[in-house]
Design a protein around this motif. Structure first.
Motif, PDB file in Angstrom:
ATOM      1  N   GLN A 329       0.851  -1.195   0.000  1.00  0.00           N
ATOM      2  CA  GLN A 329       0.000   0.000   0.000  1.00  0.00           C
ATOM      3  C   GLN A 329       0.884   1.242   0.000  1.00  0.00           C
ATOM      4  O   GLN A 329       0.635   2.200  -0.740  1.00  0.00           O
ATOM      5  CB  GLN A 329      -0.893   0.022   1.257  1.00  0.00           C
ATOM      6  N   ALA A 330       1.927   1.225   0.839  1.00  0.00           N
ATOM      7  CA  ALA A 330       2.808   2.391   0.964  1.00  0.00           C
ATOM      8  C   ALA A 330       3.446   2.727  -0.387  1.00  0.00           C
ATOM      9  O   ALA A 330       3.475   3.894  -0.797  1.00  0.00           O
ATOM     10  CB  ALA A 330       3.879   2.128   2.016  1.00  0.00           C
ATOM     11  N   LEU A 333       0.717   4.011  -2.867  1.00  0.00           N
ATOM     12  CA  LEU A 333       0.205   5.320  -2.442  1.00  0.00           C
ATOM     13  C   LEU A 333       1.238   6.413  -2.710  1.00  0.00           C
ATOM     14  O   LEU A 333       0.885   7.527  -3.114  1.00  0.00           O
ATOM     15  CB  LEU A 333      -0.162   5.286  -0.952  1.00  0.00           C
ATOM     16  N   ALA A 345      -2.310  12.493   1.064  1.00  0.00           N
ATOM     17  CA  ALA A 345      -2.155  11.042   1.014  1.00  0.00           C
ATOM     18  C   ALA A 345      -1.666  10.588   2.389  1.00  0.00           C
ATOM     19  O   ALA A 345      -0.770  11.197   2.969  1.00  0.00           O
ATOM     20  CB  ALA A 345      -1.158  10.648  -0.067  1.00  0.00           C
ATOM     21  N   ARG A 346      -2.286   9.559   2.929  1.00  0.00           N
ATOM     22  CA  ARG A 346      -1.951   9.124   4.286  1.00  0.00           C
ATOM     23  C   ARG A 346      -2.167   7.624   4.402  1.00  0.00           C
ATOM     24  O   ARG A 346      -2.961   7.037   3.665  1.00  0.00           O
ATOM     25  CB  ARG A 346      -2.817   9.881   5.296  1.00  0.00           C
ATOM     26  N   ARG A 347      -1.479   7.023   5.348  1.00  0.00           N
ATOM     27  CA  ARG A 347      -1.594   5.572   5.496  1.00  0.00           C
ATOM     28  C   ARG A 347      -1.260   5.180   6.916  1.00  0.00           C
ATOM     29  O   ARG A 347      -0.399   5.792   7.559  1.00  0.00           O
ATOM     30  CB  ARG A 347      -0.623   4.865   4.554  1.00  0.00           C
ATOM     31  N   ALA A 352      -4.968   2.845   3.341  1.00  0.00           N
ATOM     32  CA  ALA A 352      -4.400   3.973   2.597  1.00  0.00           C
ATOM     33  C   ALA A 352      -5.546   4.894   2.204  1.00  0.00           C
ATOM     34  O   ALA A 352      -6.630   4.426   1.839  1.00  0.00           O
ATOM     35  CB  ALA A 352      -3.679   3.472   1.347  1.00  0.00           C
ATOM     36  N   TYR A 389     -10.247   5.773  -0.360  1.00  0.00           N
ATOM     37  CA  TYR A 389      -9.393   4.947   0.495  1.00  0.00           C
ATOM     38  C   TYR A 389      -9.401   3.509   0.003  1.00  0.00           C
ATOM     39  O   TYR A 389     -10.324   3.063  -0.675  1.00  0.00           O
ATOM     40  CB  TYR A 389      -9.849   5.027   1.963  1.00  0.00           C
ATOM     41  N   TYR A 405      -5.175   0.493  -7.859  1.00  0.00           N
ATOM     42  CA  TYR A 405      -4.499   1.794  -7.955  1.00  0.00           C
ATOM     43  C   TYR A 405      -4.554   2.367  -9.370  1.00  0.00           C
ATOM     44  O   TYR A 405      -4.613   3.583  -9.547  1.00  0.00           O
ATOM     45  CB  TYR A 405      -3.069   1.700  -7.407  1.00  0.00           C
TER      46      TYR A 405
END
Ligand code: PMP
Length: 415
Positions: A329-330, A333, A345-347, A352, A389, A405
């Motif tokens: 995910q990281a 993202l 953008a945050r996780r 995510a 998300y 994605y």
């Protein structure tokens, strides 16, 4: 007009959107009756942790359904519930000594609120005010709505909702304002503070760090205000650890768990409580018992599914799967975060999220458009207003995640 008599949740039937009929699930995939494969990128409302139709959970359900399907739980007990309570005690903080069963996240929250008020009343103290975090969400029953953010979700029901003290969300750099407000509200007298630890889900996947959670819990402890952790969404590995509280070293007085408790296969919830809360209800006087139940409290089939979930956690590489998904995910993202339309953008762990410019508000007209677009591309995603998300089952493969994605990126291009 649709022929179906079914009234779906959070669905405006007047838009005439097609409602796909799903016939089968396997891992992170779902199949519709017209043979389409859909990637479940939101774990079917955040419940499916190990994947759809995990064979061990399915087998446990089948076997229990043939042995004991249901038994009243007031004054009676059964092995699946006993095993589950012991299993939960073994993996959760020692101070949470008691396990109360219910059926959904919302009911686990109602139970938590009632436990808190019962605790104070049985101790002879008049404390009933509930403190909440701004933008919080705790479910759709009246009590759960009362402790959640007010807005379009519950405007029609506002006259039924009880008054609460709202603590500002701990925005980065302005955490002190939240601490001060919490401290003042605790001093003024409160029964409990309820929070979603580290991530406010339905409020828009708003994240805050463990140190902030720890500080808020410490303020409550200092004033003797009960700390209720609603881990209905964050529990079962979603944030990278079994519970989000774990990352902050916080042990709540009351803990709500549901969704992934059965691996997402069948409804069940628990509200775990400290010994002090249990003891406040304990004694020879029937008037101080805990007055809550529902017909299906601790349903044996649901408990058997939850026991299979615990066995999967013990015996399968769940922690490794979560770490791998978090890393995947990281990476994805980070790429999408460079898109000019993407902000914030945050996780955390397997969750995510990002905000899309120009689509403010839950009722933004682009939301149904996006949802349809995702569906047509074979991906189940449900934007929360302008927040997109990704929260898939832990077993999702790299190819499926790439598809998710790619579809997100195309949507950002066109937004
Ligand atoms: N609390 C939280 C934090 C949630 O995210 C949810 C559901 N999304 C609930 C409570 C309510 O759970 P349920 O829908 O199972 O009633």
């Amino acid at each position: 007009m649709s022929d179906s008599p079914i009234w779906h949740p959070f669905t405006q039937h007047g838009l005439g959107e097609p409602i796909p009929r799903v016939v089968r699930g396997d891992g992170a995939a779902l199949w519709t009756d017209d043979g389409r494969r859909i990637v479940d990128a939101i774990s079917s409302w955040w419940v499916t942790t190990h994947g759809h139709n995990h064979p061990r959970i399915a087998a446990a359900i089948a076997s229990q359904a043939q042995t004991l399907d249901q038994i009243i739980f007031a004054g009676w007990t059964h092995e699946p519930a006993e095993t589950l309570a012991a299993g939960l005690r073994a993996i959760l903080p020692e101070a949470l000594t008691r396990v109360f069963f219910s059926d959904s996240g919302s009911t686990s929250v109602e139970v938590a609120l009632k436990m808190a008020l019962g605790y104070w009343r049985n101790r002879g103290e008049d404390r009933h005010r509930i403190l909440v975090l701004e933008h919080g969400y705790h479910g759709d029953t009246i009590g759960a709505m009362s402790v959640g953010a007010r807005g379009v979700f519950n405007r029609a029901y506002a006259p039924l909702l009880f008054d609460v003290g709202t603590i500002p969300f701990p925005v980065e750099g302005r955490e002190q304002a939240s601490y001060d407000a919490l401290d003042a509200a605790c001093r003024a007298g409160a029964a409990a503070f309820i929070v979603e630890p580290l991530v406010l889900g339905a409020g828009g996947m708003m994240m805050y760090p463990p140190a902030v959670l720890a500080e808020m819990a410490a303020i409550c402890r200092m004033h003797g205000v009960l700390f209720i952790a609603d881990e209905v969404m964050t529990g079962w590995g979603r944030t990278g650890t079994l519970t989000a509280c774990e990352q902050a070293g916080v042990v709540p007085d009351i803990l709500c768990l549901s969704k992934g408790l059965t691996g997402g296969a069948i409804p069940l919830a628990v509200t775990m409580a400290s010994e002090a809360i249990y003891q406040a209800h304990h004694g020879p006087d029937r008037a101080t018992m805990f007055f809550h139940s529902s017909s299906y409290t601790a349903n044996p089939v649901a408990c058997a599914a939850a026991n299979a979930n615990l066995a999967i956690w013990r015996e399968e590489p769940v922690v490794e799967r979560i770490a791998l998904l978090a890393q995947r995910q990281a990476e994805r993202l980070a790429r999408l975060a460079r898109h000019p339309r993407v902000t914030a953008a945050r996780r955390i762990g397997t969750i995510a999220a990002l905000d899309l410019g120009g689509a403010e508000g839950y009722l933004s007209p682009i939301v149904p458009h996006l949802t349809a677009r995702f569906r047509d591309a074979g991906v189940l995603l449900r934007p929360l207003g302008n927040t997109l998300y990704v929260m898939p089952p832990y077993c999702i493969g790299a190819d499926d995640l790439d598809l998710v994605y790619a579809v997100l990126e195309a949507a950002c291009d066109d937004a």
